[in-house]
Design an enzyme around this catalytic site. Structure first.
Site, PDB file in Angstrom:
ATOM      1  CG  ASP A   1       5.401   4.031   0.874  1.00 20.21           C
ATOM      2  OD1 ASP A   1       4.917   2.922   1.169  1.00 20.21           O
ATOM      3  OD2 ASP A   1       6.566   4.353   1.144  1.00 20.21           O
TER       4      ASP A   1
ATOM      5  CE  LYS B   1       8.843   5.445   8.941  1.00 21.03           C
ATOM      6  NZ  LYS B   1       8.172   5.714   7.695  1.00 21.03           N
TER       7      LYS B   1
HETATM    8 MG    MG Z   1       9.342   7.093  -0.359  1.00 23.55          MG
END
Ligand code: MG
Ligand code: ADP
Length: 506
Positions: free
Chosen positions: A227, A192
């Protein structure tokens, strides 16, 4: 006079014939062009075909690749990463726990108070953007900034973090990490917008811990997770039958609970629970059974990571809109049903998945939303209704394939752990011999939660692949904010007051 009249009549007749011929010619041409466009659609449909038979091949391939990835490092495109998370929240956790979620342009801090007995979760959350210069500067500056924010946040919640009572913190760090323990891991590379050179190859949780110590915060980084693992933790907190978690948002990934003796690549891995969460990194799954089109091949070739994340490129929200754009471009180039080729059609990712979903789910009789999005997003105007219907059909084909492949991936996991009713990957037992246990999968991500057609196609495929008898034992639970809340829960279940250091390599 008569001649003149005749002459005029003949002239009119010739002109009428010419006009008729022109009209017929145009019709023939336009029919031909329409046929060509329909041909493009047909070809798309055929190459996106996901019959139950084919989905079952994908299921088998997923289970086999999972095995291979667990057998040896680099044994499969599935990395099957160890997380060292060896227990999942049960609902009995008590106390105040913090989490820090860093994975994009924003970072979030959370505080959750647990009362035991699966108490309602009502975390305090604060979100903040990371100043751009910190994304490419020095790691110390980034972590000092985060620690200061955490300090302010904690003080606001009236927790004195400089007190003698240490607080446990779950750290969700959504970048590729080579985990070395449940609370430590080395950054493999930034993705990113991040590019902090001095951090690559360094211990991530350690860098955060040092910043917390510099600020005098009495906090301990108890877990370092990604996550999906947070989602599994949150799913398990609410439903103890949860065995896997899947994220279907911008990207896609999954993790699941595995027996340590099945993790062959890590000989002698012992945990008191006998299991560990494995982060599959399933976005990189590949199999020759996946229905691939020329659009997928082009999308991959033009992407910054060719030959990478092949499964993700067919499934996740980042890409679905762009596949549709590519099909519309091809149709537009091959005919004039969309008028002159719009230059917007050449812009990668000009059509985002939410806009594509809005076209797909347009239920107005005139497909006014489709017309609007074609106009506003792709600069294509005056599209006849039958062409708008064609666009809806393209969206349908692309989304249906994505959702059905995601379903096959989920069943692949269930198969690997013997929860698909078939007796596991080694087979042997007949379906009727197996007493199927209730099995829950936690799912998170806006593609699944916001896109009704995607969700329905996924459920439909689960039922088709598993059969009704087995499918009724499998539940999909949507969790919300596993990456934040789940990390706090894992901090609780791995807190130093509980069992610690129960993972050994012998
Ligand atoms: Mg997410
Ligand atoms: P992330 O995956 O970035 O953590 P989300 O789970 O919210 O965040 O997923 C965001 C992605 O979901 C977007 O990039 C988009 O592709 C997709 N998405 C968001 N809203 C919709 C929608 N209404 N319909 C279809 N897809 C959507």
């Amino acid at each position: 006079m008569g001649k003149v009249v005749l002459g005029v009549t003949v002239g009119v007749a010739v002109a009428a014939c010419a006009v008729a011929a022109l009209v017929v010619g145009r019709r023939v041409r336009s029919r031909k062009k329409w046929k060509r466009v329909v041909g493009v659609l047909k070809e798309l449909e055929e190459s996106c075909e996901t019959t139950v038979g084919r989905l079952r091949q994908v299921v088998d391939a997923m289970a086999v690749e999972m095995h291979a990835g667990l057998a040896s490092e680099g044994g499969s495109k599935l990395k099957m990463l160890l997380t060292f998370v060896d227990n999942l929240p049960s609902g009995s956790e008590k106390g105040i726990f913090y989490a820090l979620d860093l994975g994009g342009t924003n970072f979030r801090v959370l505080r959750v108070e647990l009362g035991g007995q699966r108490s309602e979760l009502d975390p305090d959350v604060e979100q903040q953007p990371i100043p751009e210069q910190l994304m490419t500067g020095r790691s110390e500056d980034l972590f000092d900034f985060i620690a200061s924010s955490l300090h302010r946040f904690a003080e606001k919640g009236n927790d004195s973090v400089q007190s003698s009572i240490m607080k446990e913190l779950g750290f969700t760090f959504s970048f590729p990490v080579k985990q070395t323990s449940v609370s430590s891991g080395v950054l493999i590379k930034w993705t990113k917008a991040f590019a902090i050179k001095d951090m690559v190859g360094k211990e991530v949780a350690g860098a955060l811990q040092q910043a917390l110590d510099r600020k005098g915060l009495n906090m301990r980084v108890a877990v370092l997770v990604n996550d999906t693992v947070g989602t599994l933790a949150l799913g398990h907190y609410h439903d103890a039958d949860t065995v896997a978690a899947v994220i279907i948002g911008t990207g896609t990934n999954a993790c699941y609970w595995e027996r340590t003796d099945a993790i062959i690549k890590c000989q002698g891995l012992l945990t008191t629970s006998g299991g560990m969460v494995v982060n599959m990194e399933w976005g990189n799954f590949w199999s020759s059974h996946l229905p691939r089109t020329s659009y997928d091949i082009d999308l991959d070739a033009e992407s910054p990571n060719p030959n990478d994340q092949g499964f993700e490129k067919m499934i996740s929200g980042m890409y679905l809109g762009d596949i549709v754009r590519r099909v519309v471009l091809r149709m537009s180039e091959e005919s004039d049903v969309f008028g002159p080729v719009s230059s917007r059609l050449y812009v990668p990712f000009a059509l985002r998945t939410p806009a594509m979903a809005a076209m797909h789910e347009d239920d107005s009789p005139e497909l006014t939303e489709v017309a609007k999005i074609l106009q506003d997003v792709l600069d294509i105007s005056d599209v006849p209704l039958k062409v708008r219907k064609l666009v809806v059909k393209i969206c349908d084909v692309v989304t249906r394939r994505a959702a059905r492949l995601a379903a096959a991936g989920i069943v692949g996991i269930l198969k690997k752990i013997g929860r698909d009713g078939s007796g596991g990957i080694t087979g042997g037992r007949s379906r009727s011999d197996i007493k199927m246990r209730r099995t829950a999968v936690a799912v998170e991500g806006s593609l699944y939660t916001q896109y009704t057609m995607f969700r329905e196609y996924l459920h439909e495929a689960l039922h088709e692949i598993l059969g009704e008898d087995i499918a009724r034992h499998v539940v999909i639970n949507v969790t919300e904010d596993g990456s934040g809340t789940g990390a706090a829960l894992l901090a609780a279940s791995h807190s130093s007051s509980g069992s610690v250091d129960n993972i050994q390599l012998v």
